[in-house]
Design an enzyme around this catalytic site. Sequence first.
Site, PDB file in Angstrom:
ATOM      1  N   LYS A 208      -9.171  16.920   3.747  1.00  0.00           N
ATOM      2  CA  LYS A 208      -9.068  16.390   2.402  1.00  0.00           C
ATOM      3  C   LYS A 208      -9.421  17.472   1.380  1.00  0.00           C
ATOM      4  O   LYS A 208     -10.427  18.158   1.519  1.00  0.00           O
ATOM      5  CB  LYS A 208     -10.022  15.200   2.256  1.00  0.00           C
ATOM      6  CG  LYS A 208      -9.622  14.174   1.220  1.00  0.00           C
ATOM      7  CD  LYS A 208     -10.486  12.938   1.342  1.00  0.00           C
ATOM      8  CE  LYS A 208     -10.037  11.860   0.370  1.00  0.00           C
ATOM      9  NZ  LYS A 208     -10.862  10.638   0.480  1.00  0.00           N
TER      10      LYS A 208
ATOM     11  N   GLU B 218     -13.552  -5.854   1.899  1.00  0.00           N
ATOM     12  CA  GLU B 218     -14.199  -6.696   0.889  1.00  0.00           C
ATOM     13  C   GLU B 218     -14.458  -8.110   1.401  1.00  0.00           C
ATOM     14  O   GLU B 218     -15.485  -8.727   1.052  1.00  0.00           O
ATOM     15  CB  GLU B 218     -13.337  -6.751  -0.373  1.00  0.00           C
ATOM     16  CG  GLU B 218     -13.280  -5.450  -1.147  1.00  0.00           C
ATOM     17  CD  GLU B 218     -12.273  -4.457  -0.595  1.00  0.00           C
ATOM     18  OE1 GLU B 218     -12.221  -3.317  -1.097  1.00  0.00           O
ATOM     19  OE2 GLU B 218     -11.523  -4.822   0.353  1.00  0.00           O
TER      20      GLU B 218
ATOM     21  N   ARG C 101      -9.392  -9.461  -3.120  1.00  0.00           N
ATOM     22  CA  ARG C 101      -9.092  -9.596  -1.700  1.00  0.00           C
ATOM     23  C   ARG C 101     -10.028 -10.584  -1.001  1.00  0.00           C
ATOM     24  O   ARG C 101      -9.769 -10.996   0.129  1.00  0.00           O
ATOM     25  CB  ARG C 101      -9.204  -8.227  -1.034  1.00  0.00           C
ATOM     26  CG  ARG C 101      -8.250  -7.198  -1.612  1.00  0.00           C
ATOM     27  CD  ARG C 101      -8.674  -5.774  -1.301  1.00  0.00           C
ATOM     28  NE  ARG C 101      -8.512  -5.443   0.095  1.00  0.00           N
ATOM     29  CZ  ARG C 101      -7.460  -4.777   0.595  1.00  0.00           C
ATOM     30  NH1 ARG C 101      -6.501  -4.379  -0.198  1.00  0.00           N
ATOM     31  NH2 ARG C 101      -7.383  -4.504   1.874  1.00  0.00           N
TER      32      ARG C 101
END
Length: 631
Positions: free
Chosen positions: A284, A367, A395
């Site tokens: 990354k 979540e 969500r």
Amino acid sequence: MGEYKILPAIHSPKDVKRLSEEEIPQLCAEIREKLVEVVSVNGGHLSPNLGVVELTVALHRSFRFPKDSIVWDVGHQSYTHKLLTGRYDKFDTLRLKDGISGFPKTEESIYDDFNTGHSSTSISAAFGIANAKLLSGDNSHTIAVIGDGSFTGGLAFEAVNNAGRFNKNFIVILNDNKMSISKNVGAFPRYLTTVRIQPWYIRVKRGTEKVLSKIPLVGRLVRGVLRRSKSRIKNMVYKNTLFDDFGFTYLGPIDGHSVEELENAFSVAKKENKAVLIHVVTKKGKGYQPAEKSPGEFHGIGKFDIDSGEPLSSHKGFSAVFGKTLCEFAEDDSKICAITAAMTGGTGLTEFSKQYRNRFFDVGIAEEHAVTFGCGLASKGMRPVFAVYSTFLQRAYDQLIHDAALGNNHLVLAVDRAGIVGSDGETHQGVFDVSMLNSIPQTTIYSPTYFDGLKSALKSAIYVDDGLVSVRYPRGGELYRPDDFTHESVDFDIYGSEDCDMLIVTYGRLFSYALRAKERLANEGIEVCILKLCRIKPINRKAIDFAAGFGKVWFFEEGILNGGIARTFSDMLNLCGFEGSYHIRAIRDGFVKQMSVDEALHMLRLDSDGMVENIKKRNSVHEKKTGYTGI
């Protein structure tokens, strides 16, 4: 601005395929330079995109887009994909109003197969696309690109469970930008990886099973023994057979920064004609030192200086104040726990995670689990606080009803990025949480305007209120506050003369815009009073009674009209016999596109300009006090 020799000539994947192997490293370098150049000015997701440059180039060299289909999980790593699919000339407009999106958009390009913005959806969507192709006789490939972080979301596993036995051209690319599923040590794992991605390995495997299947009884027995043995051997080497057990052919791990290795793996996968998972390892932030050093800080970043990597603007925001305040409470209260869904830094919980490690829980991008997990903590006397972005809280709607509200479990939601968030666009605007939470019985919602209000609301949410409680606050910091507004109440505040006939009702940061509107109207001889709600559910009856004493009431709400607080307020006004006129300005039935926060509020007529315009327009019209006049 960099000098680009190859990138400007790329108008479609066909142009990428025409490049020689010697030109590929130069293309990748130019892509990285362009990414840093544009994101430093516009803001955006830099680290994820820097990490998938070679992967994206290899995909476009190996597959036939747009005939083949690709779904990017979250989509925040699709910038290179955009550069290679005819959007180079528009790339400087990334995330700007009327510019190209920071996420895949089907209306933007035929190369974007599915709109994404939230995590863990790619495999489900891609599997649906693959089945639609199968039903229509289309033999093209369908690819889902998903990160290791997104794989922590339960939806990804639901999709893998469903898709593993699919005997058609379906490929999942697991972009692992942290580490392998299991750490590779020594030469043997590297050798095994090389063997597994060679075409002859797949051909031999397929041919052997075909021969064995034709030998009665013994062949079937031997084939079963070989399969079981392979699983044991592989388990010893990789310490993981999860994807094989789900039914996928596993290839990898592959060096995600070697276009040659990637193309080789894709060639093998295409010949499988079934569900394949390719495990790709990337770094990354690759290619830009500040992002490599601190990939988390450059995951999603605002404007920054290219040379130093330092942000161009920094100020204390609500997230930081929330995190500091929660640490202060936790110092004296061992029952306070903090929960995040892979957003420790974004929600201001970094310091809490260091000071109170045993009471800090990062559950990954999950979540739904976070809410129910928090309810479990609460059921045994702990005081859990779940810090979550407004858009991601959506969500967990079922868990909020079933596990929190119905169970009367005391869970506190610290809802960050509430309201308009700006350039991330429709998928990230925090304009639905109020309507969502407002529909849930026995729920308390606070929406403070200033830092002191946030602290008071959080304290009340933890120690005074019961059941499900939400404290919501916007991205960024405090806005305008007059010198004579010294303290924000936890319930409601009144600002201005009560002797006038006109009242503005609002909450959250719109109070600052209402203050500016009040000043401008006063300069034109129009006096208004402001009723600022802090606790927006339940609304204090005294606030309703106060509003009922005015002839004209305007409610400005930075949220969806349907199910919002403005509608609730109007119903309560009518029930108490209000005879004046009532006007609502909120977000109607639609989504707010990408643009800056200021641009969005101006477009929605929710800034001070819109408030002044609305009030002057209505004030010039003679309205009889015959009750509710609507929106």
